[in-house]
Design a protein around this motif. Sequence first.
Motif, PDB file in Angstrom:
ATOM      1  N   ASP A 114       0.899  -1.347   0.081  1.00  0.00           N
ATOM      2  CA  ASP A 114      -0.061   0.151  -0.036  1.00  0.00           C
ATOM      3  C   ASP A 114       0.791   1.340  -0.097  1.00  0.00           C
ATOM      4  OD1 ASP A 114      -2.234  -1.524  -0.049  1.00  0.00           O
ATOM      5  OD2 ASP A 114      -2.543  -1.391   2.156  1.00  0.00           O
ATOM      6  N   ALA A 117       2.532   1.296  -3.430  1.00  0.00           N
ATOM      7  CA  ALA A 117       1.864   1.821  -4.481  1.00  0.00           C
ATOM      8  C   ALA A 117       1.327   3.334  -4.241  1.00  0.00           C
ATOM      9  CB  ALA A 117       0.554   1.063  -4.436  1.00  0.00           C
ATOM     10  N   ASP A 118       0.990   3.529  -3.116  1.00  0.00           N
ATOM     11  CA  ASP A 118       0.711   5.095  -3.017  1.00  0.00           C
ATOM     12  C   ASP A 118       1.920   5.952  -3.235  1.00  0.00           C
ATOM     13  OD1 ASP A 118      -0.826   7.189  -1.926  1.00  0.00           O
ATOM     14  OD2 ASP A 118       0.739   7.525  -0.178  1.00  0.00           O
ATOM     15  N   PHE A 120       4.875   5.392  -5.146  1.00  0.00           N
ATOM     16  CA  PHE A 120       5.184   5.293  -6.710  1.00  0.00           C
ATOM     17  C   PHE A 120       3.864   5.912  -7.449  1.00  0.00           C
ATOM     18  CE2 PHE A 120       7.835   1.747  -5.575  1.00  0.00           C
ATOM     19  CZ  PHE A 120       8.869   2.448  -5.464  1.00  0.00           C
ATOM     20  N   SER A 121       2.692   6.249  -7.146  1.00  0.00           N
ATOM     21  CA  SER A 121       1.740   6.726  -7.798  1.00  0.00           C
ATOM     22  C   SER A 121       1.949   8.195  -7.658  1.00  0.00           C
ATOM     23  CB  SER A 121       0.184   6.399  -7.215  1.00  0.00           C
ATOM     24  OG  SER A 121       0.171   7.157  -6.170  1.00  0.00           O
ATOM     25  N   GLN A 122       2.479   8.944  -6.722  1.00  0.00           N
ATOM     26  CA  GLN A 122       2.822  10.334  -6.630  1.00  0.00           C
ATOM     27  C   GLN A 122       4.156  10.803  -7.024  1.00  0.00           C
ATOM     28  OE1 GLN A 122       1.252  11.802  -2.919  1.00  0.00           O
ATOM     29  NE2 GLN A 122       0.385   9.838  -2.319  1.00  0.00           N
TER      30      GLN A 122
END
Length: 202
Positions: A114, A117-118, A120-122
Amino acid sequence: MKKLESNTEELIFKSAIAIFHKKGMAGARMQEIADEAGINKAMLHYYFRSKQLLFEAVFKKAFMQLAPQIHIVLNSDDALFDKIENFTDKYISFVLENRFLPTFIIQELNNNPDFAADFFSQAEFPKPTKFLIQIEEGIKNGILRSVDPKQIVVDMFSLSIFPFVGAPLLQKISNLNEVDYNQLLAERKKHITSFIINAIKK
């Protein structure tokens, strides 16, 4: 007061890097980090409530120091082969100073998806736009072999990072002590540069 807090936080980061490098995430203790920083554990918890939060903060700080450097290298006006040399130099030099980082990325992808993912998404990742164009132009001009430019980017990162991630295994196979293995890692700057250039040029 703000400067004092800033200096203390920077001291905590440096101390955390030292302990994470020696003990890894699992083996590190907040008390050890506090001792390394020369502060009490209560103050450490004032800044970071848990080891996980501190680890994530250190990771983010380290990543955000490296990513812009790589982006600049890949999109500079330098010649293609100079970029390959500059990339390996910047990347390996940085990871030698932040040995925990490659293993941490793998650990977080597996154990804390989690957060990974959070983040690397930003995160602002390096975009090798100009580098890829230079490879395509080199192929068209007959200077380079016909290769997939994206494969070269993957090769550069993979060849640079795996010796750090796989250090315990590779050190054993190479029959090298830690000092000699670190020297081998430093020498990879020139080795990878030469290996990739010789693989793609005609």
